[in-house]
Write a protein that holds these residues in place. Structure first.
Motif, PDB file in Angstrom:
ATOM      1  N   UNK A  88       8.462  12.564  10.329  1.00  0.00           N
ATOM      2  CA  UNK A  88       7.174  12.985   8.815  1.00  0.00           C
ATOM      3  C   UNK A  88       5.776  12.020   8.347  1.00  0.00           C
ATOM      4  N   UNK A  89       5.112  12.532   8.463  1.00  0.00           N
ATOM      5  CA  UNK A  89       4.172  11.695   7.768  1.00  0.00           C
ATOM      6  C   UNK A  89       3.167  12.282   6.955  1.00  0.00           C
ATOM      7  N   UNK A  90       3.253  11.909   5.947  1.00  0.00           N
ATOM      8  CA  UNK A  90       2.078  12.744   5.009  1.00  0.00           C
ATOM      9  C   UNK A  90       1.721  12.042   3.886  1.00  0.00           C
ATOM     10  N   UNK A  91       1.576  13.277   3.032  1.00  0.00           N
ATOM     11  CA  UNK A  91       1.479  12.671   1.018  1.00  0.00           C
ATOM     12  C   UNK A  91       1.561  13.796   0.329  1.00  0.00           C
ATOM     13  N   UNK A  92       1.960  13.497  -0.818  1.00  0.00           N
ATOM     14  CA  UNK A  92       2.183  14.361  -1.640  1.00  0.00           C
ATOM     15  C   UNK A  92       1.032  14.962  -2.834  1.00  0.00           C
ATOM     16  N   UNK A  93      -0.729  14.412  -2.106  1.00  0.00           N
ATOM     17  CA  UNK A  93      -1.899  13.818  -2.609  1.00  0.00           C
ATOM     18  C   UNK A  93      -2.075  13.094  -2.963  1.00  0.00           C
ATOM     19  N   UNK A  94      -1.131  12.522  -3.149  1.00  0.00           N
ATOM     20  CA  UNK A  94      -0.832  10.799  -4.553  1.00  0.00           C
ATOM     21  C   UNK A  94      -0.873   9.536  -3.492  1.00  0.00           C
ATOM     22  N   UNK A 131       0.670  -1.313  -0.576  1.00  0.00           N
ATOM     23  CA  UNK A 131       0.494  -0.067   0.038  1.00  0.00           C
ATOM     24  C   UNK A 131       0.776   0.918  -0.226  1.00  0.00           C
ATOM     25  N   UNK A 132       2.036   1.012  -0.290  1.00  0.00           N
ATOM     26  CA  UNK A 132       2.945   1.942  -0.383  1.00  0.00           C
ATOM     27  C   UNK A 132       3.167   2.942   1.002  1.00  0.00           C
ATOM     28  N   UNK A 190       2.181   8.525  -0.214  1.00  0.00           N
ATOM     29  CA  UNK A 190       3.003   8.697   1.178  1.00  0.00           C
ATOM     30  C   UNK A 190       4.160   8.954   1.553  1.00  0.00           C
ATOM     31  N   UNK A 191       4.729   9.558   1.733  1.00  0.00           N
ATOM     32  CA  UNK A 191       5.415  10.495   2.571  1.00  0.00           C
ATOM     33  C   UNK A 191       5.803  10.142   3.347  1.00  0.00           C
ATOM     34  N   UNK A 192       7.110   9.491   3.825  1.00  0.00           N
ATOM     35  CA  UNK A 192       7.217   8.428   5.541  1.00  0.00           C
ATOM     36  C   UNK A 192       8.515   8.605   5.852  1.00  0.00           C
ATOM     37  N   UNK A 193       9.304   9.497   6.564  1.00  0.00           N
ATOM     38  CA  UNK A 193      10.784   9.878   7.477  1.00  0.00           C
ATOM     39  C   UNK A 193      11.343  10.715   8.311  1.00  0.00           C
ATOM     40  N   UNK A 194      11.682  10.988   8.793  1.00  0.00           N
ATOM     41  CA  UNK A 194      12.199  11.750   9.601  1.00  0.00           C
ATOM     42  C   UNK A 194      13.123  12.963   9.110  1.00  0.00           C
ATOM     43  N   UNK A 195      13.074  14.222  10.178  1.00  0.00           N
ATOM     44  CA  UNK A 195      13.867  15.018  10.321  1.00  0.00           C
ATOM     45  C   UNK A 195      14.505  15.409  11.235  1.00  0.00           C
ATOM     46  N   UNK A 196      15.670  16.396  10.808  1.00  0.00           N
ATOM     47  CA  UNK A 196      16.610  17.054  12.069  1.00  0.00           C
ATOM     48  C   UNK A 196      16.540  18.991  11.669  1.00  0.00           C
ATOM     49  N   UNK A 197      16.931  20.000  12.471  1.00  0.00           N
ATOM     50  CA  UNK A 197      16.753  21.214  12.351  1.00  0.00           C
ATOM     51  C   UNK A 197      18.205  21.408  12.720  1.00  0.00           C
ATOM     52  N   UNK A 198      18.495  22.299  11.109  1.00  0.00           N
ATOM     53  CA  UNK A 198      20.205  22.351  11.213  1.00  0.00           C
ATOM     54  C   UNK A 198      20.547  24.010  10.719  1.00  0.00           C
ATOM     55  N   UNK A 199      20.969  24.497  11.491  1.00  0.00           N
ATOM     56  CA  UNK A 199      21.076  25.809  10.813  1.00  0.00           C
ATOM     57  C   UNK A 199      20.162  26.415  10.956  1.00  0.00           C
TER      58      UNK A 199
END
Length: 143
Positions: free
Chosen positions: A74-80, A28-29, A82-91
């Motif tokens: 991070x979870x979400x969608x580009x509208x079609x 299912x992506x 799925x987007x599943x990843x992680x994030x960091x804060x840099x500068x």
């Protein structure tokens, strides 16, 4: 007998390939993202990690959105897709880890968010950036 053995090996190989392809197509992506905790390396303590937490855009079918959690996911969608990843804060900028996403065809959906690799905040607006820093688009805070 060697002819039968060759046919058997070819048959098993073909069945194995079909099983792998069938499993990939049945997915299912939803791809599990690596886990991490957001790290602020800006040195400024500007609270960007806290400010980003929440939903950006509208979580509705065919609509791009991203949801950032306090534990760095991070979870979400580009509208079609799925987007599943992680994030960091840099500068003072959010950096999204590379991610794998299904590439389903969705006629009529503008999937501009698919290339997001970084983000900046401008008040209640998230500015999505690609890997080169080029502006992809904007998402408004949902709440």
């Amino acid at each position: 007998m060697s002819r039968n053995l060759a046919r058997t090996l070819i048959g098993v190989t073909v069945l194995g390939l079909l099983a792998v392809v069938g499993t990939a197509c049945a997915s299912d992506g939803d791809v599990a993202a690596p886990t991490s905790t957001p790290t602020d390396t800006s040195g400024g303590g500007d609270g960007l990690s806290a400010d980003i937490v929440g939903l950006w855009g509208e979580d509705a079918a065919g609509t791009p959105h991203l949801e950032f959690t306090s534990d760095g996911e991070v979870r979400g969608s580009d509208g079609c897709n799925g987007i599943f990843t992680t994030y960091t804060v840099e500068d003072g900028r959010l950096e999204l880890a590379q991610y794998v996403s299904a590439l389903k065809a969705c006629p009529g959906v503008d999937s501009w968010l698919r290339g997001v690799r970084a983000a900046e905040l401008d008040g209640d607006v998230l500015i999505a950036l690609d890997a080169t820093g080029a502006r992809l688009g904007e998402l408004s805070r949902a709440n």
